[in-house]
Design a protein around this motif. Structure first.
Motif, PDB file in Angstrom:
ATOM      1  N   PHE A  66       0.900  -1.407   0.042  1.00 48.96           N
ATOM      2  CA  PHE A  66       0.154  -0.048   0.161  1.00 48.96           C
ATOM      3  C   PHE A  66       0.873   1.167  -0.020  1.00 48.96           C
ATOM      4  CE2 PHE A  66      -2.324   3.431   2.103  1.00 48.96           C
ATOM      5  CZ  PHE A  66      -3.497   3.492   1.333  1.00 48.96           C
ATOM      6  N   LEU A  67       1.929   1.402   0.937  1.00 46.51           N
ATOM      7  CA  LEU A  67       2.609   2.456   0.847  1.00 46.51           C
ATOM      8  C   LEU A  67       3.587   2.625  -0.495  1.00 46.51           C
ATOM      9  CD1 LEU A  67       3.972   2.256   4.469  1.00 46.51           C
ATOM     10  CD2 LEU A  67       2.200   3.859   3.733  1.00 46.51           C
ATOM     11  N   ARG A  68       3.860   1.618  -0.923  1.00 47.17           N
ATOM     12  CA  ARG A  68       4.727   1.818  -2.120  1.00 47.17           C
ATOM     13  C   ARG A  68       3.780   2.105  -3.326  1.00 47.17           C
ATOM     14  NH1 ARG A  68       9.794  -1.848  -3.024  1.00 47.17           N
ATOM     15  NH2 ARG A  68      10.267  -2.503  -0.729  1.00 47.17           N
ATOM     16  N   PHE A  69       2.472   1.726  -3.384  1.00 48.02           N
ATOM     17  CA  PHE A  69       1.672   1.889  -4.374  1.00 48.02           C
ATOM     18  C   PHE A  69       1.176   3.584  -4.194  1.00 48.02           C
ATOM     19  CE2 PHE A  69      -2.637   2.411  -6.295  1.00 48.02           C
ATOM     20  CZ  PHE A  69      -2.581   1.636  -7.382  1.00 48.02           C
ATOM     21  N   LEU A  70       1.159   3.993  -2.832  1.00 45.75           N
ATOM     22  CA  LEU A  70       0.953   5.343  -2.724  1.00 45.75           C
ATOM     23  C   LEU A  70       1.995   6.123  -3.248  1.00 45.75           C
ATOM     24  CD1 LEU A  70      -1.016   7.429  -1.044  1.00 45.75           C
ATOM     25  CD2 LEU A  70       0.413   7.017   0.736  1.00 45.75           C
ATOM     26  N   LEU A  71       3.155   5.849  -3.040  1.00 47.79           N
ATOM     27  CA  LEU A  71       4.351   6.602  -3.502  1.00 47.79           C
ATOM     28  C   LEU A  71       4.741   6.556  -5.112  1.00 47.79           C
ATOM     29  CD1 LEU A  71       7.226   7.985  -2.999  1.00 47.79           C
ATOM     30  CD2 LEU A  71       8.168   5.815  -3.096  1.00 47.79           C
ATOM     31  N   VAL A  72       4.099   5.326  -5.834  1.00 52.55           N
ATOM     32  CA  VAL A  72       4.233   5.282  -7.224  1.00 52.55           C
ATOM     33  C   VAL A  72       3.025   5.997  -7.915  1.00 52.55           C
ATOM     34  CG1 VAL A  72       3.839   3.708  -9.348  1.00 52.55           C
ATOM     35  CG2 VAL A  72       5.460   3.096  -7.229  1.00 52.55           C
ATOM     36  N   GLY A  73       1.829   5.790  -6.915  1.00 51.53           N
ATOM     37  CA  GLY A  73       0.695   6.567  -7.595  1.00 51.53           C
ATOM     38  C   GLY A  73       0.924   7.910  -7.446  1.00 51.53           C
ATOM     39  N   GLY A  74       1.435   8.646  -6.396  1.00 53.87           N
ATOM     40  CA  GLY A  74       1.902  10.073  -6.325  1.00 53.87           C
ATOM     41  C   GLY A  74       2.548  10.444  -7.439  1.00 53.87           C
ATOM     42  N   GLY A  75       3.729   9.684  -8.051  1.00 58.02           N
ATOM     43  CA  GLY A  75       4.368  10.128  -9.105  1.00 58.02           C
ATOM     44  C   GLY A  75       3.464  10.032 -10.251  1.00 58.02           C
ATOM     45  N   ALA A  76       2.815   9.052 -10.536  1.00 58.50           N
ATOM     46  CA  ALA A  76       1.893   9.088 -11.780  1.00 58.50           C
ATOM     47  C   ALA A  76       0.818  10.192 -11.626  1.00 58.50           C
ATOM     48  CB  ALA A  76       1.458   7.433 -11.860  1.00 58.50           C
ATOM     49  N   THR A  77       0.239  10.333 -10.700  1.00 59.64           N
ATOM     50  CA  THR A  77      -0.657  11.392 -10.624  1.00 59.64           C
ATOM     51  C   THR A  77      -0.043  12.810 -10.745  1.00 59.64           C
ATOM     52  OG1 THR A  77      -2.033  10.148  -8.928  1.00 59.64           O
ATOM     53  CG2 THR A  77      -2.407  12.511  -8.803  1.00 59.64           C
ATOM     54  N   GLY A  78       1.171  13.079 -10.289  1.00 58.55           N
ATOM     55  CA  GLY A  78       1.961  14.246 -10.617  1.00 58.55           C
ATOM     56  C   GLY A  78       2.114  14.565 -11.982  1.00 58.55           C
ATOM     57  N   LEU A  79       2.430  13.476 -12.521  1.00 58.73           N
ATOM     58  CA  LEU A  79       2.574  13.466 -14.041  1.00 58.73           C
ATOM     59  C   LEU A  79       1.257  13.646 -14.763  1.00 58.73           C
ATOM     60  CD1 LEU A  79       4.582  13.144 -16.501  1.00 58.73           C
ATOM     61  CD2 LEU A  79       4.144  10.699 -16.289  1.00 58.73           C
ATOM     62  N   GLN A  80       0.397  13.024 -14.370  1.00 61.92           N
ATOM     63  CA  GLN A  80      -0.949  13.191 -14.917  1.00 61.92           C
ATOM     64  C   GLN A  80      -1.466  14.700 -14.986  1.00 61.92           C
ATOM     65  OE1 GLN A  80      -4.353  11.145 -13.160  1.00 61.92           O
ATOM     66  NE2 GLN A  80      -5.690  12.124 -14.549  1.00 61.92           N
ATOM     67  N   TYR A  81      -1.461  15.192 -13.640  1.00 61.38           N
ATOM     68  CA  TYR A  81      -1.773  16.652 -13.288  1.00 61.38           C
ATOM     69  C   TYR A  81      -0.895  17.597 -14.103  1.00 61.38           C
ATOM     70  CZ  TYR A  81      -4.828  15.243  -9.561  1.00 61.38           C
ATOM     71  OH  TYR A  81      -5.918  14.783  -8.792  1.00 61.38           O
ATOM     72  N   LEU A  82       0.257  17.361 -14.400  1.00 60.22           N
ATOM     73  CA  LEU A  82       1.022  18.161 -14.851  1.00 60.22           C
ATOM     74  C   LEU A  82       0.750  18.461 -16.505  1.00 60.22           C
ATOM     75  CD1 LEU A  82       3.722  20.020 -15.386  1.00 60.22           C
ATOM     76  CD2 LEU A  82       4.995  18.095 -15.630  1.00 60.22           C
ATOM     77  N   ILE A  83       0.488  17.198 -17.119  1.00 57.85           N
ATOM     78  CA  ILE A  83      -0.092  16.969 -18.262  1.00 57.85           C
ATOM     79  C   ILE A  83      -1.416  17.850 -18.587  1.00 57.85           C
ATOM     80  CG2 ILE A  83      -0.804  15.386 -20.181  1.00 57.85           C
ATOM     81  CD1 ILE A  83       1.513  13.492 -19.150  1.00 57.85           C
ATOM     82  N   MET A  84      -2.409  17.619 -17.568  1.00 56.99           N
ATOM     83  CA  MET A  84      -3.597  17.993 -17.683  1.00 56.99           C
ATOM     84  C   MET A  84      -3.531  19.562 -17.704  1.00 56.99           C
ATOM     85  SD  MET A  84      -6.678  17.443 -15.220  1.00 56.99           S
ATOM     86  CE  MET A  84      -8.168  18.332 -15.141  1.00 56.99           C
ATOM     87  N   TRP A  85      -2.748  20.242 -16.867  1.00 59.47           N
ATOM     88  CA  TRP A  85      -2.541  21.459 -16.568  1.00 59.47           C
ATOM     89  C   TRP A  85      -1.865  22.153 -17.910  1.00 59.47           C
ATOM     90  CZ3 TRP A  85       2.077  24.143 -17.005  1.00 59.47           C
ATOM     91  CH2 TRP A  85       1.638  25.643 -16.711  1.00 59.47           C
ATOM     92  N   ALA A  86      -1.121  21.450 -18.444  1.00 67.22           N
ATOM     93  CA  ALA A  86      -0.470  22.002 -19.862  1.00 67.22           C
ATOM     94  C   ALA A  86      -1.478  21.951 -20.759  1.00 67.22           C
ATOM     95  CB  ALA A  86       0.529  21.057 -20.140  1.00 67.22           C
ATOM     96  N   LEU A  87      -2.551  20.861 -20.890  1.00 66.55           N
ATOM     97  CA  LEU A  87      -3.423  20.995 -21.965  1.00 66.55           C
ATOM     98  C   LEU A  87      -4.706  21.861 -21.864  1.00 66.55           C
ATOM     99  CD1 LEU A  87      -3.615  16.965 -22.616  1.00 66.55           C
ATOM    100  CD2 LEU A  87      -2.381  18.853 -23.974  1.00 66.55           C
ATOM    101  N   VAL A  88      -5.025  22.212 -20.364  1.00 64.89           N
ATOM    102  CA  VAL A  88      -5.932  23.162 -20.252  1.00 64.89           C
ATOM    103  C   VAL A  88      -5.542  24.622 -20.018  1.00 64.89           C
ATOM    104  CG1 VAL A  88      -7.422  23.866 -18.186  1.00 64.89           C
ATOM    105  CG2 VAL A  88      -7.252  21.381 -18.479  1.00 64.89           C
ATOM    106  N   ALA A  89      -4.413  24.822 -19.599  1.00 63.53           N
ATOM    107  CA  ALA A  89      -3.895  26.172 -19.672  1.00 63.53           C
ATOM    108  C   ALA A  89      -3.019  26.466 -20.784  1.00 63.53           C
ATOM    109  CB  ALA A  89      -2.990  26.249 -18.330  1.00 63.53           C
ATOM    110  N   GLY A  90      -2.451  25.569 -21.395  1.00 61.91           N
ATOM    111  CA  GLY A  90      -1.569  25.911 -22.503  1.00 61.91           C
ATOM    112  C   GLY A  90      -2.225  26.001 -23.741  1.00 61.91           C
TER     113      GLY A  90
END
Length: 129
Positions: free
Chosen positions: A9-33
């Motif tokens: 669970f803790l490892r999944f949380l860490l991996v998921g945090g990285g994947a979510t950060g990447l998803q949010y960065l891409i989402m932000w770039a597409l929405v704002a950019g």
């Protein structure tokens, strides 16, 4: 045999945090950019971050559990597609209720996180006997 435990669970949380950060960065770039609407931008980020998510979960979170890539990748793709539908549905529904975009995305992420951890632990990367 399930992979549900505190360590995974803790490892999944860490991996998921990285994947979510990447998803949010891409989402932000597409929405704002480029002015893309929220749901397609979120979906694009979700899908692009999926490759990192698979690799990190296979190697780090569940440490090669399951039947190898030939068995795990199709299962991961089924889980991923269902997670994408859940993300889109929750996000779209909350946006219809006038929930602010980033709060709606955080809620959708929480629901998908629970789905992904559970299904990946008990099915996708399940340890075989």
């Amino acid at each position: 045999m399930s992979n549900i435990n505190l360590n995974s669970f803790l490892r999944f949380l860490l991996v998921g945090g990285g994947a979510t950060g990447l998803q949010y960065l891409i989402m932000w770039a597409l929405v704002a950019g480029v002015g893309m609407s929220a749901v397609p931008a979120s979906n694009a980020g979700f899908l692009i971050s999926a490759a990192f998510n698979y690799w990190a979960n296979a190697r780090f979170t569940f440490q090669g559990g399951g039947g190898g890539h030939q068995q795990n990748i199709p299962r991961f793709l089924v889980t991923l597609c269902a997670g994408l539908l859940i993300n889109s549905g929750v996000l779209h529904g909350l946006l219809l209720l006038n929930v602010p975009i980033w709060l709606a995305q955080l809620c959708a992420t929480g629901v998908v996180f629970i789905w992904n951890y559970t299904v990946n632990a008990v099915w996708t990367f399940r340890k075989r006997q």
